[in-house]
Design a protein around this motif. Structure first.
Motif, PDB file in Angstrom:
ATOM      1  N   VAL A 248     -53.708   7.255 -61.324  1.00  0.00           N
ATOM      2  CA  VAL A 248     -54.205   5.899 -60.979  1.00  0.00           C
ATOM      3  C   VAL A 248     -55.473   5.537 -62.027  1.00  0.00           C
ATOM      4  O   VAL A 248     -55.300   4.263 -62.362  1.00  0.00           O
ATOM      5  CB  VAL A 248     -54.446   5.660 -59.647  1.00  0.00           C
ATOM      6  CG1 VAL A 248     -55.037   4.454 -59.386  1.00  0.00           C
ATOM      7  CG2 VAL A 248     -53.017   6.094 -58.827  1.00  0.00           C
TER       8      VAL A 248
ATOM      9  N   THR B  97     -53.571  12.338 -57.295  1.00  0.00           N
ATOM     10  CA  THR B  97     -53.099  11.384 -57.689  1.00  0.00           C
ATOM     11  C   THR B  97     -53.815  10.364 -58.342  1.00  0.00           C
ATOM     12  O   THR B  97     -53.539   9.758 -59.582  1.00  0.00           O
ATOM     13  CB  THR B  97     -51.988  10.648 -56.847  1.00  0.00           C
ATOM     14  OG1 THR B  97     -50.978  11.726 -56.429  1.00  0.00           O
ATOM     15  CG2 THR B  97     -51.108   9.476 -57.504  1.00  0.00           C
ATOM     16  N   PHE B  98     -55.029   9.849 -57.710  1.00  0.00           N
ATOM     17  CA  PHE B  98     -55.844   8.887 -58.400  1.00  0.00           C
ATOM     18  C   PHE B  98     -56.471   9.589 -59.431  1.00  0.00           C
ATOM     19  O   PHE B  98     -56.477   8.831 -60.597  1.00  0.00           O
ATOM     20  CB  PHE B  98     -56.912   8.519 -57.311  1.00  0.00           C
ATOM     21  CG  PHE B  98     -56.606   7.898 -56.093  1.00  0.00           C
ATOM     22  CD1 PHE B  98     -55.223   6.801 -56.167  1.00  0.00           C
ATOM     23  CD2 PHE B  98     -57.330   7.937 -54.984  1.00  0.00           C
ATOM     24  CE1 PHE B  98     -54.984   6.066 -55.300  1.00  0.00           C
ATOM     25  CE2 PHE B  98     -56.733   6.974 -53.942  1.00  0.00           C
ATOM     26  CZ  PHE B  98     -55.821   6.086 -53.865  1.00  0.00           C
TER      27      PHE B  98
ATOM     28  N   ARG C  88     -47.812  -1.370 -57.647  1.00  0.00           N
ATOM     29  CA  ARG C  88     -47.867  -0.367 -56.632  1.00  0.00           C
ATOM     30  C   ARG C  88     -47.705   1.003 -57.228  1.00  0.00           C
ATOM     31  O   ARG C  88     -47.367   1.217 -58.204  1.00  0.00           O
ATOM     32  CB  ARG C  88     -46.549  -0.294 -55.749  1.00  0.00           C
ATOM     33  CG  ARG C  88     -46.647  -1.482 -54.902  1.00  0.00           C
ATOM     34  CD  ARG C  88     -45.943  -1.245 -53.492  1.00  0.00           C
ATOM     35  NE  ARG C  88     -46.297  -2.000 -52.345  1.00  0.00           N
ATOM     36  CZ  ARG C  88     -45.410  -2.558 -51.946  1.00  0.00           C
ATOM     37  NH1 ARG C  88     -44.004  -2.346 -51.969  1.00  0.00           N
ATOM     38  NH2 ARG C  88     -45.621  -3.538 -50.755  1.00  0.00           N
ATOM     39  N   VAL C  89     -48.466   2.032 -56.828  1.00  0.00           N
ATOM     40  CA  VAL C  89     -48.416   3.416 -57.048  1.00  0.00           C
ATOM     41  C   VAL C  89     -47.394   4.472 -56.487  1.00  0.00           C
ATOM     42  O   VAL C  89     -47.374   4.252 -55.181  1.00  0.00           O
ATOM     43  CB  VAL C  89     -50.015   4.087 -56.646  1.00  0.00           C
ATOM     44  CG1 VAL C  89     -50.015   5.287 -57.116  1.00  0.00           C
ATOM     45  CG2 VAL C  89     -51.143   3.361 -57.181  1.00  0.00           C
TER      46      VAL C  89
ATOM     47  N   LEU D 166     -57.968  -0.962 -55.302  1.00  0.00           N
ATOM     48  CA  LEU D 166     -56.866  -0.131 -54.656  1.00  0.00           C
ATOM     49  C   LEU D 166     -56.748  -0.653 -52.943  1.00  0.00           C
ATOM     50  O   LEU D 166     -57.991  -0.799 -52.540  1.00  0.00           O
ATOM     51  CB  LEU D 166     -57.222   1.135 -54.586  1.00  0.00           C
ATOM     52  CG  LEU D 166     -57.415   1.950 -55.950  1.00  0.00           C
ATOM     53  CD1 LEU D 166     -58.265   3.245 -55.521  1.00  0.00           C
ATOM     54  CD2 LEU D 166     -56.101   2.469 -56.212  1.00  0.00           C
TER      55      LEU D 166
ATOM     56  N   ILE E 199     -52.564  -1.482 -56.463  1.00  0.00           N
ATOM     57  CA  ILE E 199     -53.465  -1.505 -57.511  1.00  0.00           C
ATOM     58  C   ILE E 199     -53.799  -2.816 -58.077  1.00  0.00           C
ATOM     59  O   ILE E 199     -52.659  -3.736 -58.074  1.00  0.00           O
ATOM     60  CB  ILE E 199     -53.481  -0.489 -58.628  1.00  0.00           C
ATOM     61  CG1 ILE E 199     -52.102  -0.725 -59.329  1.00  0.00           C
ATOM     62  CG2 ILE E 199     -53.535   0.793 -57.859  1.00  0.00           C
ATOM     63  CD1 ILE E 199     -51.805   0.030 -60.563  1.00  0.00           C
TER      64      ILE E 199
ATOM     65  N   ARG F 212     -54.558   4.637 -65.341  1.00  0.00           N
ATOM     66  CA  ARG F 212     -53.732   3.441 -65.599  1.00  0.00           C
ATOM     67  C   ARG F 212     -54.377   2.010 -65.221  1.00  0.00           C
ATOM     68  O   ARG F 212     -54.160   1.140 -66.055  1.00  0.00           O
ATOM     69  CB  ARG F 212     -52.494   3.507 -64.296  1.00  0.00           C
ATOM     70  CG  ARG F 212     -51.390   2.325 -64.435  1.00  0.00           C
ATOM     71  CD  ARG F 212     -50.634   2.200 -63.219  1.00  0.00           C
ATOM     72  NE  ARG F 212     -49.714   3.655 -63.462  1.00  0.00           N
ATOM     73  CZ  ARG F 212     -49.056   4.048 -62.481  1.00  0.00           C
ATOM     74  NH1 ARG F 212     -48.770   3.499 -61.092  1.00  0.00           N
ATOM     75  NH2 ARG F 212     -48.286   5.411 -62.605  1.00  0.00           N
ATOM     76  N   LEU F 213     -55.376   2.211 -64.409  1.00  0.00           N
ATOM     77  CA  LEU F 213     -56.248   0.934 -64.115  1.00  0.00           C
ATOM     78  C   LEU F 213     -57.078   0.500 -65.473  1.00  0.00           C
ATOM     79  O   LEU F 213     -57.239  -0.386 -65.970  1.00  0.00           O
ATOM     80  CB  LEU F 213     -57.146   1.189 -62.755  1.00  0.00           C
ATOM     81  CG  LEU F 213     -56.383   1.072 -61.722  1.00  0.00           C
ATOM     82  CD1 LEU F 213     -57.315   1.537 -60.477  1.00  0.00           C
ATOM     83  CD2 LEU F 213     -55.897  -0.395 -61.535  1.00  0.00           C
TER      84      LEU F 213
END
Length: 183
Positions: free
Chosen positions: A126, A121-122, A87-88, A46, A63, A129-130
């Motif tokens: 995020v 949000t992380f 991008r986030v 990140l 990311i 998603r990762l």
């Protein structure tokens, strides 16, 4: 001269975002960049990309994800992950403007609440998603390594660049996998 809102952003990063990410296994790489190595799988990153706008502290959250095999192929984590990046998108209340992928801290007073929104949000988007990015490219590599590059799983995301899928990388990378040089 650093504005008050930029100073509040820097304090939010040092006192709230950084400790949150370190608590989730990320390590500081350089200012605004965090990396988490996942043994036997790969690594995710990140990084916060600052922008300039008078009276605000706008920034992007980028990311990256790379499987262990891709990292070995491309020269290591030090050279960047490179396999997947994007991008986030911020939630509307943290966005610079509606529909824009830029985040913005507008006032020093909002820094704590803004930081909590970033961390939320992380947690909610995020990190998952990762993990999906790594799972997808692991499946893609397994298919390619088994000699079936036409049977890749379909991508399950938008707004992400999969550098492995660039034609100039794909055939060389699949040949490298099939040759048994992958870890």
């Amino acid at each position: 001269m650093v504005s008050e809102v930029r100073r509040a952003f820097n304090q939010m990063m040092a006192g709230q975002i950084g400790p949150f990410l370190r608590g989730h296994g990320f390590q500081d790489q350089k200012k605004g960049c965090f990396l988490r190595v996942i043994d036997g799988v790969g690594a995710v990153s990140l990084w916060f990309q600052n922008s300039n706008y008078p009276g605000h502290a706008p920034y992007f959250i980028n990311i990256g994800a790379g499987t262990e095999r891709w990292i070995a192929y491309s020269g290591g984590v030090e050279d960047g992950l490179g396999q997947l990046s994007g991008r986030v998108d911020p939630p509307p209340e943290l966005a610079f403007a509606p529909g824009v992928d830029m985040w913005s801290l507008r006032t020093p007073e909002a820094a704590v609440e803004h930081g909590a929104g970033v961390c939320r949000t992380f947690d909610e988007v995020v990190f998952r998603r990762l993990a999906r990015h790594l799972e997808y490219n692991t499946a893609l590599e397994d298919a390619a390594g088994g000699g079936t590059p036409g049977r890749e799983p379909p991508p399950r995301w938008s707004g992400v660049v999969n550098r492995m899928m660039y034609p100039q990388h794909l055939s060389d990378y699949f040949a490298w996998l099939r040759a048994g040089r992958a870890p």
